[in-house]
Enzyme design. Structure first.
Site, PDB file in Angstrom:
ATOM      1  N   GLU A 104       0.851  -1.192   0.000  1.00 51.78           N
ATOM      2  CA  GLU A 104       0.000   0.000   0.000  1.00 51.78           C
ATOM      3  C   GLU A 104       0.885   1.239   0.000  1.00 51.78           C
ATOM      4  O   GLU A 104       1.979   1.224   0.582  1.00 51.78           O
ATOM      5  CB  GLU A 104      -0.900   0.009   1.247  1.00 51.78           C
ATOM      6  CG  GLU A 104      -1.823  -1.199   1.346  1.00 51.78           C
ATOM      7  CD  GLU A 104      -2.330  -1.470   2.751  1.00 51.78           C
ATOM      8  OE1 GLU A 104      -3.097  -2.441   2.921  1.00 51.78           O
ATOM      9  OE2 GLU A 104      -1.954  -0.723   3.693  1.00 51.78           O
ATOM     10  N   GLU A 162      -1.395 -11.909  -3.999  1.00 46.66           N
ATOM     11  CA  GLU A 162      -1.391 -12.860  -5.117  1.00 46.66           C
ATOM     12  C   GLU A 162      -0.820 -12.214  -6.374  1.00 46.66           C
ATOM     13  O   GLU A 162      -0.070 -12.850  -7.130  1.00 46.66           O
ATOM     14  CB  GLU A 162      -2.811 -13.364  -5.384  1.00 46.66           C
ATOM     15  CG  GLU A 162      -3.399 -14.193  -4.243  1.00 46.66           C
ATOM     16  CD  GLU A 162      -4.170 -13.367  -3.221  1.00 46.66           C
ATOM     17  OE1 GLU A 162      -5.096 -13.918  -2.613  1.00 46.66           O
ATOM     18  OE2 GLU A 162      -3.839 -12.169  -3.012  1.00 46.66           O
ATOM     19  N   CYS A 170      -9.463 -12.429  -2.410  1.00 50.37           N
ATOM     20  CA  CYS A 170     -10.599 -11.550  -2.670  1.00 50.37           C
ATOM     21  C   CYS A 170     -11.035 -11.707  -4.129  1.00 50.37           C
ATOM     22  O   CYS A 170     -10.348 -12.326  -4.946  1.00 50.37           O
ATOM     23  CB  CYS A 170     -10.226 -10.095  -2.376  1.00 50.37           C
ATOM     24  SG  CYS A 170      -9.044  -9.392  -3.547  1.00 50.37           S
TER      25      CYS A 170
END
Length: 296
Positions: free
Chosen positions: A90, A103, A128
């Site tokens: 991030e 991933e 996700c």
């Protein structure tokens, strides 16, 4: 051993910890070859699946998560038998779309290393929807085995049924298929040559904007990233984010960036320059060198 792995080592079985510590030297950036995996299996007496699950804390230690403080580690196992670790990234204070998922990090690590097919993805939290769609772009993506702690191993098709993917858009050479796009630029600058080479290997079947980023640190080391598009568009991975993820895996601080180059194709239907500059300026006070090259 690198300090960032100290907490992770404390959570490993003793025999595994003892065997892997020598591998976590100053140059370790998340890659273990097939022979090293066999050595760790022998030393730890773990099955391969249990070993890879046990190694997830090492992968998660590669994360940089100033916003969420939520550490996700992933391991992509290639057809070669090598494994490639990745973790989420991030950018502090910046929009969430700049984030790299674990991933994506692991798969891009494998791709940059020359891997041609991913057979297994091991991750410490359920993928996700964004990551499921990203993995679906891979060669035989629906067959990729997903391994989770305390869960039955299932193919991606279990996690993403009725999937929309590259085949629906008539793409026959999906992500990790060797790309070879001819890009023409006359330059003697090694960094620009490296960027052109990576752009030629990028995956952009939907926009034809073959693109790559190369970042150079103050000691002259370079870190590259390629554009990896996705049939669903939004899960595409931008080359700057891939290059930053590459740097993070190598334990380099973004303040060390001394130079940044973006190469993109003249025939692309989009440009990545705006998004690339945003990400770069969020982490380093460096101007982006943007070069548009002719594609043959």
């Amino acid at each position: 051993m690198q300090d960032r792995f100290l907490k992770s080592i404390a959570n490993l079985p003793e025999a595994l910890a003892k065997a892997i510590v020598p591998m976590l030297d100053k140059d370790f950036a998340g890659h273990l070859d097939a022979q090293q995996i066999e050595e760790l299996k022998t030393a730890s007496q773990l099955t391969e699946q249990d070993l890879l699950l046990a190694l997830l804390p090492i992968a998660a230690a590669l994360a940089r998560v100033p916003i969420s403080e939520f550490y996700v580690g992933a391991i992509a196992k290639g057809k070669s038998g090598d494994i490639y670790m990745g973790a989420n990234l991030e950018l502090a204070g910046e929009a969430l779309f700049h984030s790299v998922h674990a991933e994506q990090s692991a798969i891009s690590h494998a791709w940059l290393s020359g891997e041609r097919q991913i057979e297994d993805v091991i991750v410490n939290f359920s993928p996700c929807g964004h990551c499921r769609q990203f993995m679906n772009e891979l060669v035989e993506g629906q067959k990729v085995n997903i391994h989770l702690p305390e869960q039955k191993t299932q193919p991606l098709s279990h996690y993403l049924p009725y999937a929309f993917g590259p085949g629906d858009l008539n793409i026959t050479e999906p992500l990790l298929t060797k790309q070879q796009h001819e890009l023409s630029l006359d330059s003697s600058d090694p960094m620009i040559i490296e960027a052109v080479d990576h752009a030629g290997l990028s995956y952009a079947p939907y926009t034809k904007n073959y693109a790559a980023v190369v970042l150079e640190t103050k000691d002259g080391v370079t870190y590259s990233g390629r554009y990896a598009e996705n049939a669903a568009f939004n899960p595409s991975m931008l080359p700057m984010q891939m290059a930053l993820s590459n740097m993070a895996r190598h334990n380099r601080d973004f303040s060390e960036i001394n130079r940044a180059v973006l190469i993109e194709s003249s025939k692309g239907s989009v440009s990545l320059v705006g998004a690339t500059m945003d990400a770069l300026h969020a982490v380093a006070a460096v101007e982006l060198e943007h070069i548009v090259v002719e594609s043959e």
